[in-house]
Structure formats: C-alpha cells, structure tokens
Design an enzyme around this catalytic site. Structure first.
Site, short mmCIF file in Angstrom:
data_model
loop_
_atom_site.label_atom_id
_atom_site.label_comp_id
_atom_site.label_asym_id
_atom_site.label_seq_id
_atom_site.Cartn_x
_atom_site.Cartn_y
_atom_site.Cartn_z
N LYS A 166 51.84 64.63 13.04
CA LYS A 166 51.64 63.36 13.74
C LYS A 166 50.39 63.49 14.62
CE LYS A 166 55.88 62.02 12.47
NZ LYS A 166 56.16 60.93 11.53
N HIS A 285 59.35 61.98 -0.96
CA HIS A 285 59.66 61.11 0.17
C HIS A 285 60.21 59.79 -0.37
CE1 HIS A 285 59.29 58.60 3.73
NE2 HIS A 285 59.29 59.72 4.42
#
Length: 466
Positions: A166, A285
């Site tokens: 992130k 994902h």
C-alpha cells in the site's frame, strides 16, 4: 397436422421429474428460487432446469430431431427454505453432455446464463454445484497445489505470511520495490501487488517486475529463506497477460497473480496452463466477487466461484478472514475453504455444503485470509485456517509505527508464537491475547504493533448467513 402441439410451454410437464435418480456423471445444482407471486414452485424449478439446458419458451418442431430425454436438465427435488416466505431450494441435474470438456466458461454460460433474467422468477441464486469426477477430470486444475508449493518454498508446518503493498496506487516502481524488500527482509514469505495494479502511467508493469525481482533476490540472500512477490499479470488482452507471465518467468519470479473474475475464466485457464508448464505458482484475487455473491437471494454463492476456480486453476485464492473488515461467516467460510483444500468434502448443510464433492486427484488451493487483520487476530486466524493458508496483512504490516520491516517482524513473531503455542497444546481461542502479550515481551516490534492496534475492531453482523 405437423405432429407437434404448437404454443407456449408448461415447463413442469417436461422438466419437473421428482422420480429421477441422479447419475454419478450428472452435474448437480442447488438454486435458491424466489418465484413471482402466483407461480408455483414446481413450475419455477422446472423453468430454471429448462432455461439453463435445452428448453425455450415455446414448442419448436426441431425438438423432434433430438433426444430431449438424453439432454434436458431436470428439476428433481424442491424444498422450502425455513424462515423464508416463498423461497425454495430447487435441485437440478444436468447431463454431462451439455458441457464442453475443460471449459468453466461454457459450464457457467449454461448454468448461470440467461435463466437469471427469467421473468417468472423474482430472484435466483446458485447456492452450490456438484462437479462429478467425470467432468473435473477434463480440467488441469491448479498449476501446482499445496504440497508442491510447500516443497518449492521449503516452508512447512505453519501458515504462510503475506502483505499487500500500500498505497495500492501511486507509488513509483523503485519505491514500490523498496517496500517489497523491506517486508520480505523483515520476515514475510510473500508480498503482493494490489489487484488494481496492472500497468498504469505512474508505474508500468515492466519496471515494477524488475524492481520487485531485485527486492526478492536481495531479501532471499540476506535471510536464507525463499521469498516471492505476486506479480499481477492481469491485462486488457490475453496476449498481453501471457507476455507479462513470460517476463516474470524470465526474471525467475516464483509466483504471479491474476484477477480471475474481472480477467475472465478463459484467460484464467490459459494462464494456469502456462504456469504449470513453466513452474510458476499462481495467486488468484477475487475482485468483483461481491457483485455476484453478496446478495442473499440473487446471484451465486462464493463457494460456487471457489469450485470454478479450482477447476480453472490457481494455487492461492482470497477467501475472507472471518475476523477482519470483509464479509465472511465462520462456518460458511470454513465450508468453502475445505472445498478449496480437501480431496473429498461431505455434504453438510450447516456449513452451506449442499452436495458431497469428490475432487479425486485435482490439486488443492491455499485459502488466503486478507483484509483488515493485524497481530491481535493472529491466534484466531491460526486456529480457524490452520497451517494450509496464507495470512495477508497489508495495513497490518505497513501501518507499523516504525516502518515496513518492523511491521513484518511483528507479524512473523506473532505467527511463530501462535504456532508454537498450538503445538504445545494450548487453546488459541481462549489464550490468544495472553500468547501475543507474552511474545511481545521479547519483541519490541511486536510490542509496538500490539499498542497501535489494541482497540481496532470491524464489528458488523455478517450478511452471509445460512
């Protein structure tokens, strides 16, 4: 006379067959049906069977040129859902010959295709599918599976640790690679591209792949452990996706990644084949899954998407956390986690499993717990998911007050403490906080993490209930 009776059909006459004995080769489906007012459940269930197999809305004379009995879907059982008014589970059996071998795409086009827009139904949800060995044997499945992955990584007897880098968008490739290195150096097994990271103006894919490969090799050399970064190969075309996978292989990367729902099952299956042929692990994902699976009475349950992924191929897939910020009720989550990992799963309605599923020799998939989890969750995660899982802490690593590497250290120490305590026979559910507290006395990094996240909870009632 033309030998057939023209006009709109009463589906029930042909497609509702309560006496039908299901065959071992049938694909079985459990649908949650909400008929429009005035439509009897048998008619609704039969309509689902018809519209997702051979039927159309009116009689056609070409029906006479085929063997309807051989090819039609059959609604063979209907049961009301306790506590719900006008909702039923309709069980439908599909003959195997309706589906192309080795194609999840074709299976879904039939079973969850046009029928979901059918006017006689107010809502329709596919709750579960039974995939017979005769069909699953036509798929390659996961490129490697759980045991081969452990052997490649030389990591046994504990869950694997990961971290999503992130901020997910906006970092340059060099800074991104730096964050990867720090996390791996601190003690994580994997770092991860965010699902949205493909190849944007601020960071093109080739630059990211290069800097991440450098980070992996540097961290491996310094720790003596095998490391990986999930390089997201998802792209706008299948050709571009494979090009990225090829480059990852050339760099010697151990694992790549794909967004299987937005990328599509056809692309995913191609990528899984490439990964097995070239020794790459494949992390999956599930971006977009909640669009399909979050509504209780319409769409498709995630356990169906999970089964489809095991057929199409992937070595890891995100599967909720039970304890973090994203949806997932414990028993139901463990139900589809077992469907991903185990060879044989018994029917168990309390866990949402409608059919006994025999995967025969199809490799298993590691479930990934990710989303809003931190060191205080470690005992619960270790207990709930067991060794065969990947625990991913994005903010729970990078949010550490001292930086990324200490964040990774804190997670690794917490995990090792939980695994050791469990192996000594302690009860992680009851003694979890105490185990973490004790470990933090020997690890300043863990102590700092414990302090930061001591009060964080994501407490909302689960939507995904039985």
């Amino acid at each position: 006379s033309v030998g057939f009776k023209a006009g709109v059909k009463d589906y029930k006459l042909t497609y509702y067959t309560p006496d039908y004995e299901t065959k071992d080769t049938d694909i079985l489906a459990a649908f949650r049906v909400t008929p429009q007012p005035g439509v009897p459940p048998e008619e609704a269930g039969a309509a689902v069977a018809a519209e997702s197999s051979t039927g159309t809305w009116t009689t056609v004379w070409t029906d006479g040129l085929t063997s309807l009995d051989r090819y039609k879907g059959r609604c063979y059982h209907i049961e009301p859902i306790a506590g719900e008014e006008n909702q039923f589970i309709a069980y439908v059996a599909y003959p195997l010959d309706l589906f192309e071998e080795g194609s999840v795409t074709n299976m879904f086009t039939s079973i969850v295709g046009n029928v979901f827009g059918f006017k006689a139904l107010r809502a329709l949800r596919l709750e579960d599918l039974r995939i017979p060995p005769a069909y699953s044997k036509t798929f390659q499945g996961p490129p490697h599976g759980i045991q081969v992955e452990r052997d490649k990584l030389n990591k046994y007897g504990r869950p694997l640790l990961g971290c999503t880098i992130k901020p997910k968008l906006g970092l340059s490739a060099k800074n991104y690679g730096r964050a990867v290195y720090e996390c791996l150096r601190g003690g994580l097994d994997f770092t991860k591209d965010d699902e949205n990271v493909n190849s944007q103006p601020f960071m093109r894919w080739r630059d990211r792949f290069l800097f991440c490969a450098e980070a992996i090799y540097k961290a491996q050399a310094e720790t003596g452990e095998i490391k990986g970064h999930y390089l997201n190969a998802t792209a706008g075309t299948c050709e571009e996706m494979i090009k990225r996978a090829v480059f990852a292989r050339e760099l010697g990367a151990p694992i790549i990644m794909h967004d299987y729902l937005t990328g599509g099952f056809t692309a995913n299956t191609s990528l899984a084949h490439y990964c097995r042929d070239n020794g790459l692990l494949l992390h999956i994902h599930r971006a977009m899954h909640a669009v399909i699976d979050r509504q209780k009475n319409h769409g498709m349950h995630f356990r169906v998407l999970a089964k489809a992924l095991r057929l199409s191929g992937g070595d890891h897939i995100h599967a909720g956390t039970v304890v973090g910020k994203l949806e997932g009720e414990r028993e139901i989550t463990l139900g589809f986690v077992d469907l991903l990992r185990d060879d044989f799963v018994e029917k168990d309605r309390s866990r949402g499993i409608f059919f006994t599923q025999d995967w025969v020799s199809l490799p298993g998939v590691l479930p990934v717990a990710s989303g809003g989890i931190h060191v205080w969750h470690m005992p619960a995660l270790t207990e709930i998911f067991g060794d065969d899982s990947v625990l991913q802490f994005g903010g729970g690593t990078l949010g550490h007050p001292w930086g990324n590497a200490p964040g990774a250290v804190a997670n690794r120490v917490a995990l090792e403490a939980c695994v050791q305590a469990r192996n000594e026979g302690r009860d992680l559910a009851r003694e979890g906080n105490e185990i973490i507290r004790k470990a933090s006395k020997w690890s300043p990094e863990l102590a700092a993490a414990c302090e930061v996240w001591k009060e964080i909870k994501f407490e909302f009632p689960a939507v995904d209930t039985l």
